[in-house]
Write a protein that holds these residues in place. Sequence first.
Motif, short mmCIF file in Angstrom:
data_model
loop_
_atom_site.label_atom_id
_atom_site.label_comp_id
_atom_site.label_asym_id
_atom_site.label_seq_id
_atom_site.Cartn_x
_atom_site.Cartn_y
_atom_site.Cartn_z
N THR A 77 39.70 56.06 -60.45
CA THR A 77 39.60 54.72 -60.29
C THR A 77 37.98 54.26 -60.80
O THR A 77 37.10 54.75 -60.53
N VAL A 78 38.19 53.06 -61.36
CA VAL A 78 36.87 52.46 -61.68
C VAL A 78 36.78 51.12 -61.22
O VAL A 78 37.70 50.34 -61.04
N TYR A 79 35.48 50.58 -60.89
CA TYR A 79 35.24 49.54 -60.04
C TYR A 79 34.34 48.41 -60.61
O TYR A 79 33.60 48.98 -61.46
N LEU A 80 34.54 47.14 -60.35
CA LEU A 80 33.66 46.13 -61.07
C LEU A 80 33.17 45.31 -59.65
O LEU A 80 34.19 44.33 -59.55
N GLN A 81 32.06 45.62 -59.20
CA GLN A 81 31.63 44.70 -57.76
C GLN A 81 31.00 43.36 -58.61
O GLN A 81 30.13 43.77 -59.30
N MET A 82 31.40 42.39 -58.37
CA MET A 82 30.83 40.93 -58.85
C MET A 82 30.32 40.32 -57.92
O MET A 82 30.90 39.63 -56.94
N ASP A 83 29.04 39.86 -57.88
CA ASP A 83 28.46 39.17 -56.99
C ASP A 83 27.68 37.83 -57.50
O ASP A 83 27.32 37.82 -58.60
N SER A 84 27.45 36.68 -56.77
CA SER A 84 26.55 35.95 -57.31
C SER A 84 27.74 35.06 -58.43
O SER A 84 27.15 34.72 -59.39
N LEU A 85 29.12 35.15 -58.24
CA LEU A 85 29.83 34.65 -59.35
C LEU A 85 29.47 33.21 -59.53
O LEU A 85 29.27 32.26 -58.94
N LYS A 86 29.80 33.01 -61.03
CA LYS A 86 29.54 31.55 -61.57
C LYS A 86 30.82 31.04 -62.26
O LYS A 86 31.46 32.02 -62.61
N PRO A 87 30.98 29.59 -62.44
CA PRO A 87 32.26 29.24 -63.02
C PRO A 87 32.47 29.98 -64.40
O PRO A 87 33.55 30.20 -64.72
N GLU A 88 31.10 30.11 -64.98
CA GLU A 88 31.37 30.66 -66.53
C GLU A 88 31.81 32.30 -66.39
O GLU A 88 31.94 32.89 -67.49
N ASP A 89 32.17 32.74 -65.19
CA ASP A 89 32.64 34.02 -65.22
C ASP A 89 34.15 34.10 -65.08
O ASP A 89 34.87 35.10 -65.06
N THR A 90 34.69 32.81 -65.00
CA THR A 90 36.27 32.57 -64.96
C THR A 90 36.74 33.19 -66.19
O THR A 90 36.27 33.03 -67.24
N ALA A 91 37.69 34.25 -66.20
CA ALA A 91 38.30 34.91 -67.38
C ALA A 91 39.41 35.94 -66.65
O ALA A 91 39.70 36.31 -65.50
N VAL A 92 40.07 36.56 -67.83
CA VAL A 92 40.89 37.25 -67.31
C VAL A 92 40.11 38.78 -67.68
O VAL A 92 39.47 38.75 -68.72
N TYR A 93 40.12 39.70 -66.60
CA TYR A 93 39.23 40.87 -66.71
C TYR A 93 40.25 42.19 -67.12
O TYR A 93 41.26 42.34 -66.55
N TYR A 94 39.88 42.93 -68.13
CA TYR A 94 40.56 44.18 -68.42
C TYR A 94 40.04 45.43 -68.22
O TYR A 94 38.86 45.42 -68.53
N CYS A 95 40.61 46.36 -67.63
CA CYS A 95 39.95 47.71 -67.54
C CYS A 95 40.39 48.17 -69.08
O CYS A 95 41.54 48.36 -69.60
N ALA A 96 39.59 49.33 -69.55
CA ALA A 96 39.63 50.16 -70.78
C ALA A 96 39.16 51.50 -70.73
O ALA A 96 38.10 51.64 -69.87
N ALA A 97 39.61 52.38 -71.38
CA ALA A 97 39.41 53.81 -71.38
C ALA A 97 38.89 54.19 -72.74
O ALA A 97 39.73 53.79 -73.61
N GLY A 98 37.84 54.94 -72.76
CA GLY A 98 37.65 55.41 -74.08
C GLY A 98 36.59 54.47 -74.81
O GLY A 98 36.46 53.56 -74.56
N GLY A 99 36.53 54.81 -76.07
CA GLY A 99 35.88 54.03 -77.18
C GLY A 99 34.29 54.03 -76.95
O GLY A 99 33.75 54.66 -76.02
N ARG A 100 33.43 53.23 -77.58
CA ARG A 100 32.01 53.12 -77.62
C ARG A 100 31.56 52.12 -78.32
O ARG A 100 32.61 51.51 -78.82
N PRO A 101 30.47 51.66 -78.27
CA PRO A 101 30.06 50.46 -78.95
C PRO A 101 30.38 50.48 -80.56
O PRO A 101 29.96 51.16 -81.18
N GLY A 102 31.06 49.58 -80.94
CA GLY A 102 31.69 49.46 -82.24
C GLY A 102 32.97 50.02 -82.29
O GLY A 102 33.53 49.86 -83.38
N VAL A 103 33.54 50.47 -81.38
CA VAL A 103 34.87 51.35 -81.61
C VAL A 103 35.53 50.87 -80.18
O VAL A 103 35.09 51.25 -79.34
N SER A 104 36.63 50.35 -80.73
CA SER A 104 37.71 50.03 -79.56
C SER A 104 38.09 51.18 -78.59
O SER A 104 38.26 52.21 -79.03
N PRO A 105 38.34 50.58 -77.46
CA PRO A 105 38.95 51.82 -76.27
C PRO A 105 40.33 52.14 -76.91
O PRO A 105 41.16 51.38 -77.72
#
Length: 118
Positions: A77-105
């Motif tokens: 399991t991977v987690y994302l703890q989100m504190d001090s949330l702002k309206p601009e954080d509104t979004a659909v959040y996706y988990c992804a495995a693999g990849g690296r900068p410039g390469v899709s998961p």
Amino acid sequence: QVQLVESGGGLVQPGGSLRLSCAASGFTFSGYAMSWYRQAPGKERELVARISRYGTRDYVNSVKGRFTISKDNTKNTVYLQMDSLKPEDTAVYYCAAGGRPGVSPDYWGKGTKVTVSS
């Protein structure tokens, strides 16, 4: 069969907190970097946070100091703890495995919606 199942999204007031979880199966979790992406309405998907298989963490500048990515290899399991949330954080959040900068998961979850609003 690879599965990434996100949970923990919802409606929260500005300044509040949420913890997203992503349960993984069907691949060797400990051998993969894991990431959280988000896509806000009308915007492109962006990388929010990434944790390498060695535990190195990276964040987009807009969430540094507010979000924390972590993983539990015993629970796949991977987690994302989100504190001090702002309206601009509104979004659909996706988990992804693999990849690296410039390469899709390699694998993606279906997403969990986060709405920050009063």
